[in-house]
Write an enzyme that holds these catalytic residues in place. Sequence first.
Site, PDB file in Angstrom:
ATOM      1  N   ALA A  15      -6.498  13.869   3.056  1.00 48.92           N
ATOM      2  CA  ALA A  15      -5.125  13.947   3.883  1.00 48.92           C
ATOM      3  C   ALA A  15      -5.834  13.399   5.574  1.00 48.92           C
ATOM      4  O   ALA A  15      -5.333  13.676   6.672  1.00 48.92           O
ATOM      5  CB  ALA A  15      -5.231  15.387   3.998  1.00 48.92           C
ATOM      6  N   SER A 135       2.880   5.985  -7.383  1.00 49.49           N
ATOM      7  CA  SER A 135       2.454   4.327  -6.949  1.00 49.49           C
ATOM      8  C   SER A 135       3.357   3.702  -7.942  1.00 49.49           C
ATOM      9  O   SER A 135       3.481   4.324  -9.782  1.00 49.49           O
ATOM     10  CB  SER A 135       1.001   3.811  -7.250  1.00 49.49           C
ATOM     11  OG  SER A 135       1.473   2.397  -6.916  1.00 49.49           O
ATOM     12  N   TYR A 147      -5.631   1.901 -12.972  1.00 49.11           N
ATOM     13  CA  TYR A 147      -5.015   2.533 -11.708  1.00 49.11           C
ATOM     14  C   TYR A 147      -3.537   2.934 -12.307  1.00 49.11           C
ATOM     15  O   TYR A 147      -3.781   3.619 -12.223  1.00 49.11           O
ATOM     16  CB  TYR A 147      -4.883   2.259 -10.765  1.00 49.11           C
ATOM     17  CG  TYR A 147      -4.012   2.221  -9.672  1.00 49.11           C
ATOM     18  CD1 TYR A 147      -4.640   4.049  -9.449  1.00 49.11           C
ATOM     19  CD2 TYR A 147      -3.111   2.039  -8.906  1.00 49.11           C
ATOM     20  CE1 TYR A 147      -4.032   3.707  -7.855  1.00 49.11           C
ATOM     21  CE2 TYR A 147      -2.265   2.541  -8.214  1.00 49.11           C
ATOM     22  CZ  TYR A 147      -2.950   3.329  -6.876  1.00 49.11           C
ATOM     23  OH  TYR A 147      -2.109   3.801  -6.433  1.00 49.11           O
TER      24      TYR A 147
END
Length: 257
Positions: A15, A135, A147
């Site tokens: 965050a 993603s 990833y």
Amino acid sequence: MDLRLKGRTALVTGASKGIGLAVVQTLAAEGVRVAGVARSAVPGAALSITADLSGPEGPAAAVARAREELGGIDILVNNVGGVRSGIAHGESFADLTDEHWQQALDLNLFSAVRTTRAALPALLEARGVIINVSSIGARFAHPPVEYGAAKAALTNLSKALSEELGPQGVRVVTVSPGPTLTENWKGADSMAADLAREAGVSHAEFLAELPRRMGIATRRLAEPAETAALIAFLASPHAANITGADYFVDGGVIKTV
């Protein structure tokens, strides 16, 4: 539009910058009490929690602190993730070690698994919502392969959880950003900057050409605030019957139906 979120409580991971920070700011502006979790301080959060979520202890400790200081959790945004630093240009699957794979899985998958598991009692009590930030790499066959594989697992997890938790009143959705103007792309030490140097062009020139090369129909990278706005809507009562879905914020990179 009033998102009817005032007075609710959210836990947002990753965050302190980029999309995560934009989510904190957007939810706070809607009257949400936000616990922001990151390795550094989270500006604008009602509660800033410093924690490393890539290990087994950090997620449970962060959730316990949020519940102790803010009460229940209505909204969980599993945003923490990223690509490891130091990726060599042209790195192949054969170059990846078990450590590389474990790092990718710990940060991009297990952080969400562990945080969700710790927050689940509060979310069930609140009949809340879980928003996992994946993603387009989950669907876009492009390096770094570890990833993309970790994010694909996160997207699958969201779908499975939506089936299990839906009858208990908890919604689970996925938001999958494409290239976004965060430090991961525009920073001086980013992978984009490294690729620009290898190509013999300036960082600015590389970013200007990137939308055409990636097939971004809007011909620009997304802004973090655009993804944050979608997350805020999905967290709101206006999206009360939306679960199990995966939303792209990619300017049209993913072409499949």
